[in-house]
Structure formats: structure tokens, C-alpha cells
Design a protein around this motif. Structure first.
Motif, short mmCIF file in Angstrom:
data_model
loop_
_atom_site.label_atom_id
_atom_site.label_comp_id
_atom_site.label_asym_id
_atom_site.label_seq_id
_atom_site.Cartn_x
_atom_site.Cartn_y
_atom_site.Cartn_z
N ASN A 41 33.31 59.31 16.81
CA ASN A 41 34.52 59.49 17.61
C ASN A 41 35.57 60.21 16.78
OD1 ASN A 41 33.60 57.98 19.91
ND2 ASN A 41 33.88 56.14 18.67
N GLN A 44 42.22 60.40 16.14
CA GLN A 44 43.52 61.07 16.25
C GLN A 44 44.60 60.40 15.42
OE1 GLN A 44 43.41 61.18 20.76
NE2 GLN A 44 44.52 63.07 20.29
N ARG A 75 40.22 75.81 25.88
CA ARG A 75 40.38 74.78 26.92
C ARG A 75 39.98 75.32 28.29
NH1 ARG A 75 46.12 72.69 24.55
NH2 ARG A 75 45.24 71.28 22.98
N SER A 78 36.19 75.62 28.47
CA SER A 78 35.53 74.31 28.60
C SER A 78 35.67 73.76 30.01
CB SER A 78 36.12 73.32 27.60
OG SER A 78 35.84 73.71 26.29
N ARG A 79 36.84 73.92 30.59
CA ARG A 79 37.06 73.42 31.96
C ARG A 79 36.27 74.25 32.98
NH1 ARG A 79 42.73 73.27 30.10
NH2 ARG A 79 43.03 71.18 29.33
N GLN A 84 32.66 68.58 29.74
CA GLN A 84 33.62 67.49 29.64
C GLN A 84 33.87 67.04 28.20
OE1 GLN A 84 32.32 64.45 32.34
NE2 GLN A 84 32.80 65.67 34.14
N GLN A 85 32.80 66.94 27.42
CA GLN A 85 32.97 66.50 26.03
C GLN A 85 33.77 67.54 25.24
OE1 GLN A 85 32.41 63.55 24.82
NE2 GLN A 85 33.06 64.09 22.76
N LYS A 88 37.44 67.33 26.08
CA LYS A 88 38.11 66.21 25.40
C LYS A 88 38.49 66.60 23.98
CE LYS A 88 35.86 62.49 27.95
NZ LYS A 88 34.92 61.36 27.84
N ASP A 91 41.36 69.13 23.84
CA ASP A 91 42.68 68.54 24.08
C ASP A 91 43.27 67.93 22.81
OD1 ASP A 91 42.80 69.32 26.72
OD2 ASP A 91 41.99 67.43 27.48
#
Length: 106
Positions: A41, A44, A75, A78-79, A84-85, A88, A91
Motif C-alpha cells: 500500500n 501517504q 490522471r 488512467s480514467r 482504477q488502481q 488511485k 491521485d
């Protein structure tokens, strides 16, 4: 030539020779950074000194605006592709000056 003149001349010569390397050390630029991975993971909460250069990024951007534009391009891609990963992770990316003192920690 007197010893003090030799010393002054030597210092001036040394400064002239060191000029480009001193300028290179003060160069500016921006890198795309991401939090480190801990147990799969992205963390952040990690201090900036632990962040890493985003794997897909090999460039140093001359301005923060250009760096942020590249993140926005990632971004959007990816969209659009419904990754989806990747979205994330995208972002969490941020532009960091290569001169940011927070990168120098540890």
C-alpha cells in the motif's frame, strides 16, 4: 608575485573553475513523486524524504506548472482507460522541487 597575491589569484582561479558545478548544484526543476509502498500500500503519511520518484517518470520538469500538467495527463489517461488502481496512485502523485529540503532528510 607576493604570497598574498598568489593566494588571492589561486582563490579567484578556483572559484572560476568551480562556477559551473556550483551552478549545477543550484539547478531547479520538478519531479513527480509518489509515497513509498509499505506492505503493498502507498503510505501517504510518510515524510517527503521517504517518497520516491514515480516509476513512469524519467524527466525533470523546468516548471511546477509543466510537472502538474504531466500528472493531470496521467490522471486523464488512467480514467479514460478505466485503470482504477492507476487512478488511485495518480491521485497521490505530487510535484516536488528537486531543491526541496524535505527530500534531503534521512
Amino acid at each position: 608575485m607576493k604570497p598574498r597575491h598568489v593566494a588571492a589569484f589561486s582563490l579567484a582561479l578556483l572559484a572560476a573553475c568551480a562556477g559551473p558545478s556550483v551552478k549545477a548544484a543550484q539547478s531547479t526543476g520538478w519531479k513527480i513523486m509518489q509515497p513509498p509502498q509499505i506492505n503493498g500500500n502507498l503510505d501517504q503519511t510518510a515524510p517527503l524524504s521517504k517518497w520516491v520518484v514515480a516509476p513512469a517518470d524519467i524527466d525533470v520538469y523546468p516548471t511546477q506548472k509543466e510537472c502538474e500538467q504531466m500528472i493531470e495527463n496521467w490522471r486523464e489517461g488512467s480514467r479514460r482507460e478505466d485503470f482504477q488502481q492507476a487512478a488511485k496512485i495518480d491521485d497521490m502523485l505530487r510535484c516536488v522541487s528537486i531543491n526541496d529540503l524535505s527530500l534531503k532528510g534521512n
